[in-house]
Scaffold this motif. Sequence first.
Motif, PDB file in Angstrom:
ATOM      1  N   VAL A   1       1.088  -1.328  -0.134  1.00  0.00           N
ATOM      2  CA  VAL A   1       0.172   0.050   0.202  1.00  0.00           C
ATOM      3  C   VAL A   1       0.966   1.085   0.106  1.00  0.00           C
ATOM      4  O   VAL A   1       0.751   2.365  -0.645  1.00  0.00           O
ATOM      5  N   TYR A   2       1.846   1.353   0.904  1.00  0.00           N
ATOM      6  CA  TYR A   2       2.515   2.436   1.064  1.00  0.00           C
ATOM      7  C   TYR A   2       3.833   2.684  -0.008  1.00  0.00           C
ATOM      8  O   TYR A   2       4.181   3.701  -0.356  1.00  0.00           O
ATOM      9  N   MET A   3       4.187   1.375  -0.393  1.00  0.00           N
ATOM     10  CA  MET A   3       5.087   1.590  -1.814  1.00  0.00           C
ATOM     11  C   MET A   3       4.473   2.198  -2.857  1.00  0.00           C
ATOM     12  O   MET A   3       4.869   2.984  -3.578  1.00  0.00           O
ATOM     13  N   THR A   4       3.157   1.930  -3.077  1.00  0.00           N
ATOM     14  CA  THR A   4       2.314   2.328  -4.081  1.00  0.00           C
ATOM     15  C   THR A   4       2.501   4.094  -3.965  1.00  0.00           C
ATOM     16  O   THR A   4       2.478   4.564  -4.901  1.00  0.00           O
ATOM     17  N   PHE A   5       2.147   4.429  -2.947  1.00  0.00           N
ATOM     18  CA  PHE A   5       2.179   5.973  -2.715  1.00  0.00           C
ATOM     19  C   PHE A   5       3.689   6.399  -2.910  1.00  0.00           C
ATOM     20  O   PHE A   5       3.872   7.493  -3.804  1.00  0.00           O
ATOM     21  N   VAL A   6       4.634   5.836  -2.523  1.00  0.00           N
ATOM     22  CA  VAL A   6       6.005   6.232  -2.899  1.00  0.00           C
ATOM     23  C   VAL A   6       6.254   6.238  -4.029  1.00  0.00           C
ATOM     24  O   VAL A   6       6.922   7.381  -4.745  1.00  0.00           O
ATOM     25  N   GLN A   7       6.067   5.367  -4.803  1.00  0.00           N
ATOM     26  CA  GLN A   7       6.371   5.325  -6.151  1.00  0.00           C
ATOM     27  C   GLN A   7       5.479   6.260  -6.885  1.00  0.00           C
ATOM     28  O   GLN A   7       6.070   6.916  -8.042  1.00  0.00           O
ATOM     29  N   ALA A   8       4.139   6.403  -6.614  1.00  0.00           N
ATOM     30  CA  ALA A   8       3.536   7.529  -7.397  1.00  0.00           C
ATOM     31  C   ALA A   8       4.044   8.890  -7.050  1.00  0.00           C
ATOM     32  O   ALA A   8       3.906   9.798  -7.939  1.00  0.00           O
ATOM     33  N   THR A   9       4.284   9.124  -6.036  1.00  0.00           N
ATOM     34  CA  THR A   9       4.971  10.631  -5.490  1.00  0.00           C
ATOM     35  C   THR A   9       6.235  11.027  -5.877  1.00  0.00           C
ATOM     36  O   THR A   9       6.616  12.132  -5.997  1.00  0.00           O
TER      37      THR A   9
ATOM     38  N   VAL B   1       7.480   6.689   5.407  1.00  0.00           N
ATOM     39  CA  VAL B   1       6.484   7.490   5.050  1.00  0.00           C
ATOM     40  C   VAL B   1       5.795   7.992   6.371  1.00  0.00           C
ATOM     41  O   VAL B   1       5.682   7.294   7.247  1.00  0.00           O
ATOM     42  N   TRP B   2       5.156   9.076   6.048  1.00  0.00           N
ATOM     43  CA  TRP B   2       4.399   9.872   7.154  1.00  0.00           C
ATOM     44  C   TRP B   2       3.220   9.739   6.804  1.00  0.00           C
ATOM     45  O   TRP B   2       2.592   9.990   5.733  1.00  0.00           O
ATOM     46  N   LEU B   3       2.359   9.229   7.913  1.00  0.00           N
ATOM     47  CA  LEU B   3       0.886   9.096   7.531  1.00  0.00           C
ATOM     48  C   LEU B   3       0.091   9.926   8.675  1.00  0.00           C
ATOM     49  O   LEU B   3       0.599  10.334   9.777  1.00  0.00           O
TER      50      LEU B   3
ATOM     51  N   PHE C   1       1.041  11.108   3.615  1.00  0.00           N
ATOM     52  CA  PHE C   1       1.168  12.224   2.972  1.00  0.00           C
ATOM     53  C   PHE C   1       2.530  12.761   2.464  1.00  0.00           C
ATOM     54  O   PHE C   1       2.896  13.553   1.631  1.00  0.00           O
ATOM     55  N   ILE C   2       3.552  12.084   2.930  1.00  0.00           N
ATOM     56  CA  ILE C   2       5.075  12.373   2.612  1.00  0.00           C
ATOM     57  C   ILE C   2       5.567  10.944   2.649  1.00  0.00           C
ATOM     58  O   ILE C   2       5.645  10.125   3.545  1.00  0.00           O
TER      59      ILE C   2
END
Length: 729
Positions: free
Chosen positions: A124-132, A142-144, A151-152
């Motif tokens: 889930v959070y790797m998806t966010f890191v890759q996208a951003t 990751v900060w949640l 969010f970062i």
Amino acid sequence: MFVASHVLHAFVSSSSATVNMASGNEEPSSSPPRHTNRLAKERSPYLLQHAHNPVDWYPWGQDAFDKAKNEDKPIFLSVGYSTCHWCHVMERESFEDEEIGRILSENFVCIKVDREERPDVDKVYMTFVQATSGGGGWPMNVWLTPDLRPFIGGTYFPPRDLGRRPGLKTVAIRIMEQVTRLLSYTWRTAVAANPGESPPLAPDVANRCFQQLTHSYEEEYGGFRDAPKFPTPVNLMFLMTYWSVNRSTSEGVEALQMTLHTLRMMALGGIHDHVAQGFHRYSTDSSWHVPHFEKMLYDQAQLAVAYITAYQVSNEQFFADVARDILLYVSRDLSDKSGGFYSAEDADSVPMSGGPEKREGAFCVWTASEVRELLPDIVDGADGGATQADIFMHHYGVKEQGNVDPEQDPHGELLGQNVLIVRYSVELTAARFGISVEKVNELLASARAKMAEVRKSRPRPHLDTKMLASWNGLMLSGYARVGAVLGDKALLERAVEAANFLKNHLWDTEQQTILRSCYRGDQMQVEQISPPISGFLDDYAFVVCGLLDLYEATLQTEWLQWAEELQLKQDMLFWDVQGGGYFCSNPSDATVLLQLKEDQDGAEPSANSVSASNLLRLSHYTGRQEWLQRSQQLLAAFSDRLTRVPIALPDMVRSLMAQHYTLKQVLMLADGDTEDFLYQRLPVLSSLSQQGGAATAYVCQDFTCALPVTDPQELRRLLLDEHMQAELG
């Protein structure tokens, strides 16, 4: 790869350490630790490595979530694994730093996650890191928000600013200053897979996958990029399947040549441990010479299957020997007495020369003087009075000054060292020294055995003794497949031990569910955490595949029955009724924000790719037509990806091909036991009979059977004829 969209571009960026290097933590000192946090109560080797940081770490769980909500604090989530090099660099630089530990602990709820224990959280959070950020890797930080929205995020952060790269301290302080604004952002996602009318046409998809692989193929040494170069067994298995249905075409011949050349060059290269067997994670150069020395269970499992399949299609003993070599390593170094398999061996260890610092490859590399001292004997009949060391060093490329290019050793850890790589065939080495090929083989084997004994006296790398259901399922397939092809009873017995381990330690009999992991305790016993982690999609899919392979190898129907049970449970827990395909984790888990479907076969095959094959195989074994339909629905759900970039899903393309070309059923009748599981599932068996009291085979396709055969060679001819007809058709 996962599909995601985002609103916020992180206002800081980290260096994306997209290649996972590996190391263990430092040796424990004799003095008591200054700090101890909650991770000391965990069983994960990775979490335990952080148990004495001056950071108030929590494991992933409700206690941490409640604290974040009650105190309205952001969460700092840090994800890695126990043999990850940059994870340990960041631990030493940042998480052992008193000032940074205080800043993190006072202003955030800090959570540590072992990605191998919780792949759902990681994905889930790797998806966010890759996208951003456009990249990904480990460590992931990751900060949640308190309700777990990211969010970062980034990967490796240095402790303090380094040139234009912000340090972890700076990032944490900026987040503290702007936390109110940042927490107001939302993260929108788009992860649904839309099923089409039917799966795409298999020949078209397979041809495109083949073409895409040829474009990325590196002809000199094999493999699918220049450097770093990964084994990618999923690509090799696809190419062998592609050859099997196109063997009379130039494309089919090319596919097989690409596969065999890659496997041969890998086995000769330094990525293959010539002294203690097994394969390292990847090569830092294009010639498979200098590896990243970490050894992962999932690589051993898949490569064992790839090499034994190469032996089947080529009949070259070399490939069978490599497959057996891999399993020798796993049996010796990655096996628990319970029958389970450990996860990984680290890349770094303390060198024999001593000192507190671990070094990459220290356990595996050699100086020329070490080799000369160990192998001093003059070889009778060899030209020029050559010693055993002379012959060994010539064959394996050992140089007085070391054989590692400085470009492959940026930290100078391998200066003067040699990574063994086969530079000449035994025939050329024999000719060079004027001795027989048999003599060379004997000398090299003797030398390797002596070197293996020396390695036993070296400080060993860290061993991750966590046992995962998914990777144990992959390894079960490895032992079953290799054992069946070689007719090796010992390997098949080891496969049965692994299946019993899974049933005894990773199967919750009350809930009838698979558990993700278990652990080796201090007294070498198997331990479980409380509450245990429930299994994810890949745990079910890989274990089902392993059980089907074990059934085919042993014909013991208890494994087929359990595979059927597990598939029914998998369907209940993970199937997407609306969109088709399986979610990676249970949709009922509210702590996992995104319901993802992995759409890439990478270091491990996608669980959806494996499930497509499992469903097809089970539909033939059990007569459940709904599983055939479900396999087709799954493939339809990934239709767009399969059509546009099939190179991302080579294992799923194999399943699509199996649907198109249809499986053969070879029904063996030896006992006529109508109470047997298969007779209950396949009524057609009752209409078949033995011929003359002998073991009898019927080859069936689409519920139509050929005439019975009792001669093995006749059965072989029948299968080959059927195959040629399918290829021509």
